[in-house]
Design a protein around this motif. Structure first.
Motif, PDB file in Angstrom:
ATOM      1  N   VAL A  29       9.225 -22.878  -2.491  1.00  0.00           N
ATOM      2  CA  VAL A  29       7.841 -22.475  -2.784  1.00  0.00           C
ATOM      3  C   VAL A  29       7.125 -22.113  -1.490  1.00  0.00           C
ATOM      4  O   VAL A  29       6.809 -22.972  -0.668  1.00  0.00           O
ATOM      5  N   LYS A  31       4.258 -20.225  -1.093  1.00  0.00           N
ATOM      6  CA  LYS A  31       2.841 -19.857  -1.192  1.00  0.00           C
ATOM      7  C   LYS A  31       2.063 -20.295   0.052  1.00  0.00           C
ATOM      8  O   LYS A  31       2.339 -21.359   0.609  1.00  0.00           O
ATOM      9  N   ASN A  52       2.563 -18.359  -6.160  1.00  0.00           N
ATOM     10  CA  ASN A  52       1.648 -18.565  -7.285  1.00  0.00           C
ATOM     11  C   ASN A  52       0.475 -17.571  -7.315  1.00  0.00           C
ATOM     12  O   ASN A  52      -0.445 -17.742  -8.103  1.00  0.00           O
ATOM     13  N   ILE A  73       5.218 -18.830 -10.083  1.00  0.00           N
ATOM     14  CA  ILE A  73       5.123 -20.210 -10.568  1.00  0.00           C
ATOM     15  C   ILE A  73       3.700 -20.631 -10.924  1.00  0.00           C
ATOM     16  O   ILE A  73       3.471 -21.771 -11.291  1.00  0.00           O
ATOM     17  N   MET A 157       9.417 -25.307 -18.226  1.00  0.00           N
ATOM     18  CA  MET A 157       8.890 -25.712 -16.927  1.00  0.00           C
ATOM     19  C   MET A 157       7.762 -26.707 -17.163  1.00  0.00           C
ATOM     20  O   MET A 157       7.057 -26.614 -18.179  1.00  0.00           O
ATOM     21  N   MET A 159       4.935 -29.838 -15.090  1.00  0.00           N
ATOM     22  CA  MET A 159       4.449 -30.598 -13.933  1.00  0.00           C
ATOM     23  C   MET A 159       3.964 -31.956 -14.405  1.00  0.00           C
ATOM     24  O   MET A 159       3.164 -32.035 -15.344  1.00  0.00           O
ATOM     25  N   MET A 201       8.886 -31.413  -7.806  1.00  0.00           N
ATOM     26  CA  MET A 201       8.304 -30.835  -6.608  1.00  0.00           C
ATOM     27  C   MET A 201       8.607 -31.793  -5.443  1.00  0.00           C
ATOM     28  O   MET A 201       9.340 -32.761  -5.619  1.00  0.00           O
ATOM     29  N   SER A 202       8.034 -31.542  -4.279  1.00  0.00           N
ATOM     30  CA  SER A 202       8.397 -32.353  -3.110  1.00  0.00           C
ATOM     31  C   SER A 202       8.266 -33.860  -3.364  1.00  0.00           C
ATOM     32  O   SER A 202       9.108 -34.647  -2.956  1.00  0.00           O
ATOM     33  N   ARG A 217      11.233 -27.073  -7.660  1.00  0.00           N
ATOM     34  CA  ARG A 217      10.349 -26.153  -6.930  1.00  0.00           C
ATOM     35  C   ARG A 217       9.771 -26.903  -5.725  1.00  0.00           C
ATOM     36  O   ARG A 217       8.905 -27.759  -5.880  1.00  0.00           O
ATOM     37  N   ILE A 218      10.291 -26.581  -4.561  1.00  0.00           N
ATOM     38  CA  ILE A 218       9.960 -27.376  -3.383  1.00  0.00           C
ATOM     39  C   ILE A 218       9.210 -26.542  -2.349  1.00  0.00           C
ATOM     40  O   ILE A 218       9.707 -25.518  -1.892  1.00  0.00           O
ATOM     41  N   GLY A 219       8.027 -26.996  -1.980  1.00  0.00           N
ATOM     42  CA  GLY A 219       7.231 -26.326  -0.964  1.00  0.00           C
ATOM     43  C   GLY A 219       7.216 -27.091   0.336  1.00  0.00           C
ATOM     44  O   GLY A 219       7.969 -26.816   1.270  1.00  0.00           O
ATOM     45  N   SER A 220       6.350 -28.097   0.409  1.00  0.00           N
ATOM     46  CA  SER A 220       6.070 -28.761   1.689  1.00  0.00           C
ATOM     47  C   SER A 220       7.298 -29.390   2.350  1.00  0.00           C
ATOM     48  O   SER A 220       7.398 -29.418   3.569  1.00  0.00           O
ATOM     49  N   ARG A 226       0.988 -26.983   3.821  1.00  0.00           N
ATOM     50  CA  ARG A 226       0.273 -25.715   3.710  1.00  0.00           C
ATOM     51  C   ARG A 226      -1.135 -25.870   4.242  1.00  0.00           C
ATOM     52  O   ARG A 226      -1.703 -26.955   4.239  1.00  0.00           O
TER      53      ARG A 226
HETATM   54  C1  PLP Z   1       2.843 -25.600  -4.979  1.00  0.00           C
HETATM   55  C2  PLP Z   1       3.727 -25.796  -6.146  1.00  0.00           C
HETATM   56  C3  PLP Z   1       4.975 -26.426  -6.020  1.00  0.00           C
HETATM   57  C4  PLP Z   1       5.496 -27.001  -4.712  1.00  0.00           C
HETATM   58  O1  PLP Z   1       4.729 -28.071  -4.312  1.00  0.00           O
HETATM   59  P1  PLP Z   1       5.189 -29.028  -3.089  1.00  0.00           P
HETATM   60  O2  PLP Z   1       4.502 -30.300  -3.371  1.00  0.00           O
HETATM   61  O3  PLP Z   1       4.720 -28.370  -1.849  1.00  0.00           O
HETATM   62  O4  PLP Z   1       6.675 -29.149  -3.152  1.00  0.00           O
HETATM   63  C5  PLP Z   1       5.764 -26.510  -7.137  1.00  0.00           C
HETATM   64  N1  PLP Z   1       5.381 -26.025  -8.339  1.00  0.00           N
HETATM   65  C6  PLP Z   1       4.187 -25.416  -8.500  1.00  0.00           C
HETATM   66  C7  PLP Z   1       3.815 -24.919  -9.840  1.00  0.00           C
HETATM   67  C8  PLP Z   1       3.326 -25.289  -7.420  1.00  0.00           C
HETATM   68  O5  PLP Z   1       2.133 -24.707  -7.600  1.00  0.00           O
END
Ligand code: PLP
Length: 227
Positions: A29, A31, A52, A73, A157, A159, A201-202, A217-220, A226
């Protein structure tokens, strides 16, 4: 594009990937991060990126290699579909039949098939998007979705609630896995392509994997915090 600072992404990414079971697909991820950082992850072998915002994703898509799989996403506004329809691989987070119809029609114009994941609201927070389990089932029962020939139904999907209570997170994820299994049996028994459970997620991906995730879905954790 040149990378002239060591962000450590390559090491983080490869270490993280090695720690994952083989059946897990990693969506990086990206973004809010600059294109240079995505390229660095690309050069380290990552091919699936999640964004996103339609505009931000489209700008990055133009600049980066064409074999990247872009996953949208976020919450997709109907007037932004035409921006991403020519290239997007997967739209995660589809939560109404109307949105599916619009995606289908833009996909047709681009001569493409777009994979969509049905976003289900599993968290306690009222603010997050998604079908309820009941609404999703109702939509599928109506059968009209079968006419959307330019949409590939790829799975679900979700959250979890933003909480430290991992028991709660686990039970929310498990509820979605159960739902996926039932819906798969009932509506997509012969479609191998209905296969994705995008949860994790993270902060909660290990719990998600325990609950049956096959796409995280991994961002940080990969890109750092961010702005
Ligand atoms: C930002 C986001 C993520 C990733 O989040 P992290 O906590 O940074 O891993 C995953 N899914 C969605 C829908 C997001 O908006």
């Amino acid at each position: 594009m040149e990378i002239n600072r060591d962000t450590g992404i390559k090491e983080r990414l490869s270490k993280f990937k090695k720690s994952l079971p083989d059946h897990i697909t990693l969506v990086a991820v990206s973004k809010n991060h600059p294109t240079e950082l995505l390229l660095e992850a690309y050069n380290a072998g990552q091919r699936i990126f999640g964004e996103n915002r339609a505009q931000e994703m489209s700008i990055k898509q133009k600049k980066l290699p064409k074999d990247i799989e872009w996953h949208f996403i976020g919450h997709l506004q109907k007037n932004k579909i035409r921006l991403i329809a020519p290239y997007v691989s997967v739209i995660q987070g589809v939560d109404s039949f109307e949105l599916l119809e619009k995606i289908d029609s833009h996909a047709k114009k681009s001569n493409r098939v777009i994979t969509c994941l049905l976003q289900i609201h599993i968290a306690q927070e009222a603010s997050k998007f998604g079908f309820t389990f009941d609404d999703c089932r109702e939509m599928l029962k109506k059968e009209e979705w079968r006419k959307l020939s330019n949409i590939n139904f790829g799975g679900v999907m979700g959250m979890a609630t933003f909480t430290d209570n991992m028991d709660q997170v686990l039970s929310e994820f498990r509820a979605l896995t159960d739902f996926f299994n039932k819906v798969k049996k009932e509506f997509f028994p012969d479609q191998d392509s209905f296969k994705t459970i995008s949860i994790g997620m993270s902060e909660d991906y290990t719990v998600a994997i325990k609950a049956g995730s096959n796409m995280i879905r991994i961002g940080s954790l990969v890109f750092g915090q961010r702005d």
